[in-house]
Design a protein around this motif. Structure first.
Motif, PDB file in Angstrom:
ATOM      1  N   ILE A 174      44.512 107.174 -18.092  1.00  0.00           N
ATOM      2  CA  ILE A 174      43.625 107.194 -16.925  1.00  0.00           C
ATOM      3  C   ILE A 174      42.531 108.202 -17.279  1.00  0.00           C
ATOM      4  O   ILE A 174      42.812 109.305 -17.752  1.00  0.00           O
ATOM      5  CB  ILE A 174      44.378 107.540 -15.625  1.00  0.00           C
ATOM      6  N   THR A 232      39.682 101.960 -26.286  1.00  0.00           N
ATOM      7  CA  THR A 232      41.081 101.889 -25.850  1.00  0.00           C
ATOM      8  C   THR A 232      41.263 100.737 -24.869  1.00  0.00           C
ATOM      9  O   THR A 232      42.246  99.991 -24.938  1.00  0.00           O
ATOM     10  CB  THR A 232      41.504 103.212 -25.163  1.00  0.00           C
ATOM     11  N   ASP A 266      41.619 109.782 -13.521  1.00  0.00           N
ATOM     12  CA  ASP A 266      42.342 111.046 -13.421  1.00  0.00           C
ATOM     13  C   ASP A 266      41.423 111.984 -12.637  1.00  0.00           C
ATOM     14  O   ASP A 266      40.403 112.426 -13.155  1.00  0.00           O
ATOM     15  CB  ASP A 266      42.565 111.531 -14.863  1.00  0.00           C
TER      16      ASP A 266
HETATM   17  O1  ME8 Z   1      42.333 112.603 -21.736  1.00  0.00           O
HETATM   18  N1  ME8 Z   1      37.181 107.596 -29.843  1.00  0.00           N
HETATM   19  O2  ME8 Z   1      41.010 111.451 -20.252  1.00  0.00           O
HETATM   20  P1  ME8 Z   1      39.661 111.249 -21.083  1.00  0.00           P
HETATM   21  C1  ME8 Z   1      38.235 106.863 -29.448  1.00  0.00           C
HETATM   22  N2  ME8 Z   1      42.618 112.018 -18.282  1.00  0.00           N
HETATM   23  N3  ME8 Z   1      38.807 106.968 -28.252  1.00  0.00           N
HETATM   24  C2  ME8 Z   1      38.295 107.844 -27.388  1.00  0.00           C
HETATM   25  C3  ME8 Z   1      37.167 108.647 -27.725  1.00  0.00           C
HETATM   26  C4  ME8 Z   1      36.607 108.482 -29.025  1.00  0.00           C
HETATM   27  N4  ME8 Z   1      35.546 109.155 -29.430  1.00  0.00           N
HETATM   28  N5  ME8 Z   1      36.871 109.405 -26.662  1.00  0.00           N
HETATM   29  C5  ME8 Z   1      37.763 109.082 -25.687  1.00  0.00           C
HETATM   30  C6  ME8 Z   1      42.113 112.138 -20.629  1.00  0.00           C
HETATM   31  N6  ME8 Z   1      38.613 108.140 -26.117  1.00  0.00           N
HETATM   32  C7  ME8 Z   1      43.178 112.213 -19.553  1.00  0.00           C
HETATM   33  C8  ME8 Z   1      44.255 111.184 -19.864  1.00  0.00           C
HETATM   34  S1  ME8 Z   1      46.501 109.886 -19.303  1.00  0.00           S
HETATM   35  C9  ME8 Z   1      47.822 110.167 -18.377  1.00  0.00           C
HETATM   36  C10 ME8 Z   1      45.397 111.155 -18.911  1.00  0.00           C
HETATM   37  C11 ME8 Z   1      39.699 107.505 -25.342  1.00  0.00           C
HETATM   38  O3  ME8 Z   1      38.667 110.722 -20.105  1.00  0.00           O
HETATM   39  C12 ME8 Z   1      41.068 107.749 -25.964  1.00  0.00           C
HETATM   40  O4  ME8 Z   1      41.953 106.792 -25.467  1.00  0.00           O
HETATM   41  O5  ME8 Z   1      39.313 112.457 -21.857  1.00  0.00           O
HETATM   42  C13 ME8 Z   1      41.417 109.093 -25.377  1.00  0.00           C
HETATM   43  O6  ME8 Z   1      42.800 109.369 -25.438  1.00  0.00           O
HETATM   44  C14 ME8 Z   1      40.939 108.933 -23.951  1.00  0.00           C
HETATM   45  O7  ME8 Z   1      39.750 108.137 -24.066  1.00  0.00           O
HETATM   46  C15 ME8 Z   1      40.646 110.265 -23.279  1.00  0.00           C
HETATM   47  O8  ME8 Z   1      40.016 110.049 -22.066  1.00  0.00           O
END
Ligand code: ME8
Length: 659
Positions: A13, A27, A52
């Motif tokens: 999330i 993702t 989130d």
């Molecule tokens: O971590 N390359 O949210 P977030 C590949 N809220 N995937 C990427 C990326 C990149 N440069 N940047 C982001 C959080 N992602 C928490 C998660 S879950 C219970 C809570 C993707 O908004 C990748 O899947 O920072 C990463 O894990 C996620 O976005 C992080 O999103």
């Protein structure tokens, strides 16, 4: 309970302090590909995503925006949801951590952990990174966060602690018994050595944060964001009543490698403490990098999905993300590579094979698919190659080897091109023998095309659906079951459907310029007023409101605006900009290129020769990456602001000034 075998998969999330970039899109695209693939293998699939919404960052962002947190997160959640819908990535459940059903689930999970003796009250002092919402183990005051590099803050508070230390052995046993729980393999070793190194208890409530889920009866305690966020996977499929929905445990949590520890150490430990089933697999993929560093909102080096989808289509972006990088590894994002692959693999590859096959069937067999007959050894060889690719591709998908799956599909497309080049059906005549040979070659090619189309469907849902209807095949492509896919099932004798543009070739430099311009417009809406593109050519939309006396302008202001009679010479639609038409307009002294936001209401051909009122002394600007030098005047009618072009009842000379 579902009657089919179930498959429940999740994306993380995402935080609501920014908007989705290519990393998040990656993702979510992978999740959508797996969802489609699993459905084509007969599973009942649920895919979830969400937002989130708690924590200090949101508290701050809402404060900066000058609105209450609840309003801020509601707006952001809507933006995320809308974008996923626009990109065709809408999940089966979209969970927000401010949803009541989620709040209840978090409180319930906490209660279970506490009742089972895994939660106690204590004090904690440590260095805390407010950006990552985590205490930084072993950090001293003044240290920076090892993850994001920003300064940590010293925080002491009364907390509830989770006895993570009690789970070292249960976790290691669990990893041993479930060797595919952590994927890929390299990440698994990392996590095992982390857990072997010893686990400290974890504080799971906060008193320093206001914006969070309250711990019942323990205010001002609110839950630590990760205890809150991870639980969303359970809230999305029933929370405390998860058994009724029959989806828990999750079969797959897809995450980026940045958050693997939360998912493979904390999350299973929380669930074990509550005596709930533990997910079957966590897959941590790599990062998309921009200039060799991780794309992130805070660094400002993000690539946005919408401009790419507008310019090349969402299928092209999906294809690129999966084809370019081996799943699990890091990869570089570049527009150059994106457009190169688009032209080579999609326009020249699949698109060209589909359109030339259809054109030859149209020409030689009045658009009826010839019966499949294997005539010569080379036909047979191609049939065998295609048949064996089916098995390989399914195995690759199953192992999350998306790049290799696509490579195997494209090898078959390449073989078809070679086959056509050597068989030259276009050079055959009309004798009976030649006609038979043409039927064998085109039937073979059509059957191959049907199979690669089905195999590519999870990755290219829109364009493969177009090829499916072009081939006149029965049912929907998404309803085809992969396990029954075999060479020889082509429905013959059916009429080809209507040809639709699949992947028009683009000029690389121009495409990149347009994508970058659209991204710039999206990121800096004030600098390039593209948001107004649809109405910029119209008089101000909405009900006419008389300006206050102080808002009135003098004649000297009005005379600054130069307006002339123009005549439209050409009009065309713009790829990637549904609302805009590109016009060339004769204004007497010169011919101007002007973009007008009228495409939804005027057919381009109907505009040729029409006389319009043009503002001629506006500074040129780019709309959706296309230069616009002037503005056409139109009335804005009705609540949706339908543009109606201003015109003249008498014949007027082109170039005449309006005063
Ligand atoms: O971590 N390359 O949210 P977030 C590949 N809220 N995937 C990427 C990326 C990149 N440069 N940047 C982001 C959080 N992602 C928490 C998660 S879950 C219970 C809570 C993707 O908004 C990748 O899947 O920072 C990463 O894990 C996620 O976005 C992080 O999103």
């Amino acid at each position: 309970m579902p009657t089919k075998e179930k498959f429940y998969l999740t994306t993380p999330i995402y935080y609501t302090n920014g908007l989705p970039h290519i990393g998040h899109t990656y993702t979510t695209v992978v999740a959508d590909v797996i969802r489609r693939y699993k459905r084509m293998r007969g599973y009942e699939v649920v895919m979830t995503t969400g937002t989130d919404e708690h924590g200090v960052n949101v508290e701050r962002a809402a404060k900066n925006a000058g609105i209450p947190e609840s309003e801020f997160v509601a707006r952001m959640a809507t933006e995320w949801k809308n974008l996923w819908n626009e990109l065709g990535l809408n999940a089966d459940e979209f969970i927000r951590t401010t949803d009541l059903k989620h709040v209840r689930t978090v409180q319930w999970l906490f209660k279970l952990c506490k009742e089972n003796g895994y939660v106690y009250k204590g004090h904690y002092t440590g260095q805390y990174c407010i950006y990552d919402n985590a205490f930084v183990n072993d950090a001293k005051p003044g240290d920076n966060c090892p993850d994001c590099g920003r300064p940590t803050e010293t925080v002491t508070e009364e907390n509830y602690f989770f006895k993570l230390s009690a789970f070292q052995k249960p976790l290691l046993d669990f990893y041993r018994k479930n060797p595919t729980f952590i994927q890929p393999e390299t990440r698994k070793n990392e996590i095992i050595s982390f857990v072997e190194g010893g686990l400290k208890d974890l504080s799971i409530t906060r008193t320093t944060i206001r914006w969070g889920i309250p711990v019942p009866g323990e205010e001002p305690h609110v839950f630590y964001v990760w205890f809150d966020a991870l639980t969303s996977y359970l809230s999305a499929v029933g929370g405390p009543e998860y058994e009724q929905r029959g989806m828990w445990p999750a079969d797959l949590h897809l995450v980026g490698k940045d958050i693997i520890r939360f998912h493979t150490v904390y999350w299973p430990a929380f669930l074990m403490a509550a005596m709930l089933p533990v997910p079957r697999q966590v897959w941590a993929h790599g990062w998309f990098l921009m200039d060799a560093s991780k794309m992130s909102k805070s660094k400002g080096n993000v690539v946005l999905p919408r401009p790419i989808a507008n310019m090349l289509g969402m299928d092209a972006l999906r294809y690129f993300l999966l084809r370019e990088v081996v799943f699990g590894q890091d990869g570089n994002f570049s527009y150059d590579a994106l457009v190169t692959r688009y032209n080579a693999d999609l326009a020249n590859g699949l698109g060209n094979l589909a359109s030339r096959t259809a054109a030859m069937i149209e020409k030689n067999f009045a658009g009826r698919i010839p019966r499949l007959s294997v005539g010569q050894p080379q036909d047979d060889a191609l049939a065998k190659q295609t048949q064996s690719a089916i098995g390989e591709v399914l195995e690759r998908y199953e192992n999350m080897e998306f790049a290799q799956a696509l490579e195997a599909i494209w090898a078959v497309i390449g073989a078809a091109d070679k086959y056509l080049t050597s068989e030259q059906p276009w050079a055959l005549g009309d004798s009976e023998a030649d006609t038979q040979r043409k039927a064998a070659v085109l039937g073979t090619t059509a059957e191959l095309l049907r199979i690669v189309t089905v195999l590519a469907h999870p990755v290219l849902p829109d364009s493969t659906a177009k090829v499916w209807s072009l081939l006149g095949q029965p049912g929907t492509i998404s309803g085809v079951q992969l396990d029954g896919l075999r060479w020889g099932q082509l429905a013959a004798g059916v009429q080809l459907g209507k040809a639709q543009a699949l992947f028009p070739r683009v000029d690389k430099a121009e495409a990149i310029e347009r994508i970058e311009a659209m991204a710039n417009e999206e990121q800096n809406p004030q600098a390039a007023p593209a948001a107004a593109a649809a109405t910029s050519t119209t008089a101000s939309s909405g009900a006419a409101v008389a300006p206050a006396a102080s808002d009135k302008i003098g004649i000297e202001d009005f005379t600054k605006v130069e307006m002339r009679v123009g005549q439209i010479k050409t009009a065309e639609r713009i790829v990637g900009a549904d609302k805009l038409l590109k016009l060339t307009v004769d204004i007497g002294s010169e011919i101007r290129q002007i973009c007008a936001g009228i495409a939804q209401y005027y057919e381009p051909e109907a505009l040729i020769g029409r006389k319009v009122a043009v503002v001629t002394n506006l500074a040129p600007r780019k709309l959706r990456g296309v230069e616009s030098n002037g503005m056409i005047i139109a009335a804005s009618v009705g609540p949706e602001g339908r543009p109606v072009l201003a015109g003249f009842h008498e014949d007027v000379e082109v170039g005449a000034r309006l005063k």
